[in-house]
Design a protein around this motif. Structure first.
Motif, short mmCIF file in Angstrom:
data_model
loop_
_atom_site.label_atom_id
_atom_site.label_comp_id
_atom_site.label_asym_id
_atom_site.label_seq_id
_atom_site.Cartn_x
_atom_site.Cartn_y
_atom_site.Cartn_z
N ALA A 30 0.83 -1.21 0.00
CA ALA A 30 0.00 0.00 0.00
C ALA A 30 0.86 1.25 0.00
O ALA A 30 0.57 2.21 -0.73
CB ALA A 30 -0.93 -0.02 1.22
N ASP A 31 1.90 1.25 0.81
CA ASP A 31 2.77 2.43 0.90
C ASP A 31 3.46 2.70 -0.43
O ASP A 31 3.53 3.84 -0.89
CB ASP A 31 3.80 2.21 2.01
CG ASP A 31 4.60 3.47 2.30
OD1 ASP A 31 3.99 4.49 2.61
OD2 ASP A 31 5.84 3.42 2.20
N TYR A 32 3.94 1.64 -1.07
CA TYR A 32 4.62 1.82 -2.36
C TYR A 32 3.65 2.31 -3.43
O TYR A 32 3.96 3.25 -4.18
CB TYR A 32 5.25 0.50 -2.81
CG TYR A 32 5.77 0.54 -4.22
CD1 TYR A 32 6.98 1.15 -4.52
CD2 TYR A 32 5.03 -0.01 -5.27
CE1 TYR A 32 7.46 1.22 -5.82
CE2 TYR A 32 5.49 0.05 -6.57
CZ TYR A 32 6.70 0.65 -6.85
OH TYR A 32 7.16 0.71 -8.14
N LEU A 33 2.49 1.68 -3.53
CA LEU A 33 1.54 2.04 -4.59
C LEU A 33 0.97 3.45 -4.37
O LEU A 33 0.75 4.18 -5.34
CB LEU A 33 0.41 1.01 -4.64
CG LEU A 33 0.85 -0.39 -5.09
CD1 LEU A 33 -0.30 -1.38 -4.92
CD2 LEU A 33 1.33 -0.37 -6.54
N ALA A 34 0.75 3.83 -3.13
CA ALA A 34 0.28 5.19 -2.86
C ALA A 34 1.36 6.20 -3.23
O ALA A 34 1.07 7.25 -3.82
CB ALA A 34 -0.10 5.33 -1.39
#
Length: 211
Positions: free
Chosen positions: A159-163
């Protein structure tokens, strides 16, 4: 991408489950003999009860925020992200998290039903049995907490990477639009027609000839 605001909460919950597990692992051997059998059964059971109760609090956090983040991650991820890239392994690790969340949610619904039955029964019954019912729920929930201690961090990392990638791409598109607008404005200004020359000042009238 409203789901991104839940990422720090899930990161804290995943760390909380791991902390509860590590704290129990650090002392569990002290209740056992050399073969791993408990010699202080009460202390051993009390330690597990504490671990399970602490872990379940964080499972509740995943039930509240996990589904929205999981849906957001799957919407933001591309096919290539599952094959290669910084979070390809994390995305593949999420394949079983739906079942974990669903079964943990079912356990919570069963608990709610038990509490409702206690409230509807004779006065005082909830106070008598609630503590034991909580222990039973937490003990059953430890399995799901243990799974979330593995899949939860994978969800957070993905989630952190994609956001972050979405933010970078949005920033890039904004910058491209700004440059294109500036270029368009500059071109328009360069093609404006020149102002027409000012008319000549009227001269003094030429005197007529006398006849």
């Amino acid at each position: 991408m409203e789901w991104r605001r839940h990422i720090p909460v899930l990161a804290s919950a995943a760390a909380g489950i791991r902390q509860a597990s590590d704290a129990w692992d650090a002392v569990s051997d002290s209740f056992c003999d050399g073969d791993g059998w408990p010699v202080d059964e009460q202390g051993y059971e009390d330690g597990k009860v504490k671990r399970d109760a602490e872990a379940w609090k964080h499972v509740e956090v995943f039930l509240a925020h996990g589904p929205e983040v999981l849906a957001g991650v799957r919407a933001a991820a591309r096919g290539a992200d599952y094959v290669e890239g910084p979070v390809s392994e994390d995305l593949r690790r999420l394949r079983g998290i739906d079942t974990t969340l669903e079964r943990a949610g079912q356990l919570r619904r069963e608990w709610d039903q038990i509490m409702a039955l206690m409230d509807a029964s004779l006065p005082g019954s909830r106070k008598l049995y609630e503590s034991q019912a909580e222990e039973d729920r937490n003990a059953d929930g430890w399995h799901y907490a243990d799974e979330l201690s593995i899949r939860g961090p994978a969800l957070v990392r993905a989630a952190d990477y994609l956001a972050g990638r979405a933010d970078r791409e949005q920033s890039s598109r904004t910058e491209q639009a700004r440059v294109a607008l500036a270029r368009s404005t500059s071109v328009r200004r360069g093609t404006l027609p020149a102002s027409p020359p000012a008319p000549p000042s009227p001269g003094r009238p030429v005197p007529g000839r006398s006849r």
